[in-house]
Scaffold this active site. Structure first.
Site, PDB file in Angstrom:
ATOM      1  N   ARG A  86       0.824  -1.210   0.000  1.00 37.60           N
ATOM      2  CA  ARG A  86       0.000   0.000   0.000  1.00 37.60           C
ATOM      3  C   ARG A  86       0.866   1.271   0.000  1.00 37.60           C
ATOM      4  O   ARG A  86       0.527   2.274  -0.631  1.00 37.60           O
ATOM      5  CB  ARG A  86      -0.913  -0.016   1.234  1.00 37.60           C
ATOM      6  CG  ARG A  86      -1.926   1.108   1.265  1.00 37.60           C
ATOM      7  CD  ARG A  86      -2.870   0.935   2.440  1.00 37.60           C
ATOM      8  NE  ARG A  86      -3.857   1.996   2.512  1.00 37.60           N
ATOM      9  CZ  ARG A  86      -4.183   2.631   3.638  1.00 37.60           C
ATOM     10  NH1 ARG A  86      -3.592   2.292   4.779  1.00 37.60           N
ATOM     11  NH2 ARG A  86      -5.084   3.587   3.629  1.00 37.60           N
ATOM     12  N   HIS A  90       0.484   4.621  -2.272  1.00 39.39           N
ATOM     13  CA  HIS A  90       0.276   5.967  -1.724  1.00 39.39           C
ATOM     14  C   HIS A  90       1.455   6.887  -2.050  1.00 39.39           C
ATOM     15  O   HIS A  90       1.287   8.100  -2.135  1.00 39.39           O
ATOM     16  CB  HIS A  90       0.047   5.889  -0.212  1.00 39.39           C
ATOM     17  CG  HIS A  90      -1.351   5.474   0.148  1.00 39.39           C
ATOM     18  ND1 HIS A  90      -2.079   6.020   1.181  1.00 39.39           N
ATOM     19  CD2 HIS A  90      -2.170   4.553  -0.419  1.00 39.39           C
ATOM     20  CE1 HIS A  90      -3.277   5.450   1.245  1.00 39.39           C
ATOM     21  NE2 HIS A  90      -3.348   4.553   0.289  1.00 39.39           N
ATOM     22  N   GLY A  96       4.136  11.627  -7.272  1.00 42.72           N
ATOM     23  CA  GLY A  96       4.937  10.638  -7.995  1.00 42.72           C
ATOM     24  C   GLY A  96       5.705   9.726  -7.051  1.00 42.72           C
ATOM     25  O   GLY A  96       5.722   9.930  -5.833  1.00 42.72           O
ATOM     26  N   ASP A  98       8.378   9.122  -5.326  1.00 43.59           N
ATOM     27  CA  ASP A  98       9.569   9.879  -4.927  1.00 43.59           C
ATOM     28  C   ASP A  98       9.787   9.870  -3.417  1.00 43.59           C
ATOM     29  O   ASP A  98      10.496  10.733  -2.885  1.00 43.59           O
ATOM     30  CB  ASP A  98       9.462  11.328  -5.426  1.00 43.59           C
ATOM     31  CG  ASP A  98       8.359  12.094  -4.710  1.00 43.59           C
ATOM     32  OD1 ASP A  98       7.514  11.455  -4.026  1.00 43.59           O
ATOM     33  OD2 ASP A  98       8.331  13.334  -4.811  1.00 43.59           O
ATOM     34  N   GLU A 109       2.540  14.650   3.851  1.00 41.44           N
ATOM     35  CA  GLU A 109       1.605  13.591   3.420  1.00 41.44           C
ATOM     36  C   GLU A 109       1.338  12.589   4.536  1.00 41.44           C
ATOM     37  O   GLU A 109       0.234  12.090   4.703  1.00 41.44           O
ATOM     38  CB  GLU A 109       2.199  12.824   2.225  1.00 41.44           C
ATOM     39  CG  GLU A 109       2.211  13.590   0.931  1.00 41.44           C
ATOM     40  CD  GLU A 109       3.014  12.885  -0.152  1.00 41.44           C
ATOM     41  OE1 GLU A 109       3.047  11.642  -0.188  1.00 41.44           O
ATOM     42  OE2 GLU A 109       3.623  13.593  -0.977  1.00 41.44           O
ATOM     43  N   ASN A 115      -3.235   8.468   5.253  1.00 37.48           N
ATOM     44  CA  ASN A 115      -1.911   7.889   5.486  1.00 37.48           C
ATOM     45  C   ASN A 115      -1.648   7.529   6.941  1.00 37.48           C
ATOM     46  O   ASN A 115      -0.612   6.945   7.255  1.00 37.48           O
ATOM     47  CB  ASN A 115      -0.818   8.847   4.985  1.00 37.48           C
ATOM     48  CG  ASN A 115      -0.749   8.859   3.464  1.00 37.48           C
ATOM     49  OD1 ASN A 115      -1.230   7.925   2.821  1.00 37.48           O
ATOM     50  ND2 ASN A 115      -0.165   9.891   2.889  1.00 37.48           N
ATOM     51  N   PRO A 185      -7.675   7.899  -4.243  1.00 42.81           N
ATOM     52  CA  PRO A 185      -9.101   7.599  -4.376  1.00 42.81           C
ATOM     53  C   PRO A 185      -9.703   7.230  -3.023  1.00 42.81           C
ATOM     54  O   PRO A 185      -9.063   6.538  -2.230  1.00 42.81           O
ATOM     55  CB  PRO A 185      -9.132   6.384  -5.322  1.00 42.81           C
ATOM     56  CG  PRO A 185      -7.742   6.148  -5.779  1.00 42.81           C
ATOM     57  CD  PRO A 185      -6.804   6.952  -4.940  1.00 42.81           C
ATOM     58  N   HIS A 215      -6.295  -5.701  -2.468  1.00 40.66           N
ATOM     59  CA  HIS A 215      -7.220  -5.778  -1.334  1.00 40.66           C
ATOM     60  C   HIS A 215      -7.543  -7.224  -0.972  1.00 40.66           C
ATOM     61  O   HIS A 215      -8.510  -7.490  -0.266  1.00 40.66           O
ATOM     62  CB  HIS A 215      -8.494  -4.967  -1.613  1.00 40.66           C
ATOM     63  CG  HIS A 215      -8.249  -3.493  -1.528  1.00 40.66           C
ATOM     64  ND1 HIS A 215      -9.186  -2.532  -1.841  1.00 40.66           N
ATOM     65  CD2 HIS A 215      -7.132  -2.804  -1.165  1.00 40.66           C
ATOM     66  CE1 HIS A 215      -8.663  -1.329  -1.672  1.00 40.66           C
ATOM     67  NE2 HIS A 215      -7.418  -1.461  -1.265  1.00 40.66           N
ATOM     68  N   THR A 264      -8.805 -15.710   2.450  1.00 39.11           N
ATOM     69  CA  THR A 264      -7.346 -15.951   2.446  1.00 39.11           C
ATOM     70  C   THR A 264      -6.659 -14.632   2.823  1.00 39.11           C
ATOM     71  O   THR A 264      -6.051 -13.967   1.982  1.00 39.11           O
ATOM     72  CB  THR A 264      -6.860 -16.436   1.058  1.00 39.11           C
ATOM     73  OG1 THR A 264      -7.232 -15.463   0.064  1.00 39.11           O
ATOM     74  CG2 THR A 264      -7.456 -17.776   0.674  1.00 39.11           C
TER      75      THR A 264
END
Ligand code: HEM
Length: 354
Positions: A86, A90, A96, A98, A109, A115, A185, A215, A264
């Site tokens: 993930r 993110h 980008g 970075d 962020e 986050n 999103p 997911h 699972t």
């Protein structure tokens, strides 16, 4: 396979159309004040190969680079490994790929709502510390995040997902909490919103369906899907009632985390697509993948239902491969390959000259 080819053509046609969509608000923040405009992500940034990136980039600069990251990931828990997959997403979707997501400090962020539940930072820091000893100032945090995403996918898929990671990214020096709002999103998003937010990164519907398969691992906090619990509207994408009742029960205990895939939980596999079809998924963004002919076709294919006689055997194999390809494509978003936009940080949580 003929159906698959038709789907592929449709996917590429539709994705070129969807690049013209405007970007909607994501989640984590109230809508911004229109009198204070914030930059929107670029529509359809250039696709692969990102200039300057190549597989084996560190072979002559720091030959142990990928091994060091692999060792750090191998020792991580299944939860941290899910977090690392993930983390790559993110990172890439905001500013980008970075390592802007790793920077600490007020209004970075990392402090933004979506986050707050990220995990795996210690794994990245451990790999970076070891690499700074072995080859100081050579391996970027952005590449460590990309390698770690691959290695975590490899481990959680029991070695079935494996791909070469083009590397050579530099670390960015801009990290703003507000950027997560426009770029990540939201779980409550419908297909139009999610498609548009992926298209803004140069990713088409197939990439979106393939990557959403992540997911099938990790967990979610209850507050990410309360909109889907009773008395949520009984639509065609509503959560399967037995799961909804179970989760209502579990979540009534307060703020808890639940597995994203109840069958699972710690395996990165195609069970996700079966869950989408039976509506055993947590988010509206997952469930809404069945709301267009195109994306539903991909979901059905990866679930192993098409073509009926071969699908069961073909699907896992194709999806493992497609997941690797989509991760590489995601890894090309907004790449920085040198100064002044990028540097090689000596610590992943801070720029070199704060
Ligand atoms: C389609 C758009 C997506 C939305 C709306 C979305 C949303 C979310 C949300 C809300 C959570 C749970 C957060 C929490 O409550 O703790 C989550 C977890 C997760 N997501 Fe996504 N996600 C999307 C796409 C992706 C992609 C592209 C990847 C990676 C390729 C990914 C990988 C994961 C993983 C592995 C977890 C579990 C993390 C953990 O256990 O720490 N997601 N996602």
């Amino acid at each position: 396979m003929a159906k698959l080819a038709v789907l592929a053509v449709l996917a590429s046609l539709l994705s070129s159309v969807s690049c013209e969509f405007s970007i909607y608000a994501g989640y984590g923040y109230p809508p911004p004040n229109p009198s204070q405009p914030y930059p929107l992500p670029p529509a359809c940034p250039p696709l692969s190969p990102a200039p300057g990136l190549k597989v084996g980039y560190y072979a002559d600069k720091c030959p142990c680079a990928e091994d060091v990251v692999r060792d750090a990931v191998r020792n991580a828990t299944a939860g941290e490994k899910a977090g690392l997959v993930r983390l790559f997403f993110h990172d890439c979707f905001v500013q980008g790929c970075d390592a802007s997501v790793l920077l600490s400090g007020p209004q970075t962020e990392r402090t933004a709502f979506p986050n707050l539940s990220l995990r795996g930072f210690e794994v990245i820091d451990a790999a970076k510390a070891a690499l700074e000893k072995a080859c100081p100032g050579v391996v970027s945090c952005a590449d460590i995040v990309a390698f770690a995403g691959r290695d975590a996918s490899y481990s959680l898929s029991d070695g079935k997902i494996n791909y070469g990671v083009p590397a050579g990214r530099y670390d960015g020096n801009v990290s703003r909490d507000i950027d997560t709002f426009f770029n990540l999103p939201p779980p409550f998003g419908d297909l139009n919103l999610t498609t548009a937010m992926f298209a803004a990164k140069g990713l088409n519907e197939n990439d979106m369906v393939v990557l959403s398969g992540a997911h099938s691992i990790g967990r979610s906090s209850c507050n990410s899907f309360t909109d889907r619990l009773p008395p949520a509207a009984n639509s065609s994408t509503a959560m399967e009632p037995i799961l909804a009742a179970d989760l209502t029960n579990t979540c009534s205990a307060g703020s808890v985390n639940v597995p994203q895939d109840f069958k699972t939980a710690d395996t990165l596999d195609i069970q996700y697509y079966k869950n989408v079809l039976s509506r055993d998924v947590l988010f509206n963004s997952d469930a809404s993948l069945t709301t267009s002919l195109l994306t539903n076709g991909w979901v059905d294919f990866y679930a192993g239902n098409r073509p009926s006689f071969l699908g069961k055997y073909l699907a896992p194999f194709v999806w493992h491969n497609d997941f690797g390809e989509a991760m590489v494509k995601m890894g090309n978003i907004g790449v920085k390959t040198g100064p002044p936009q990028g540097e090689i940080r000596s610590k992943c949580w801070s720029v070199n000259n704060p």
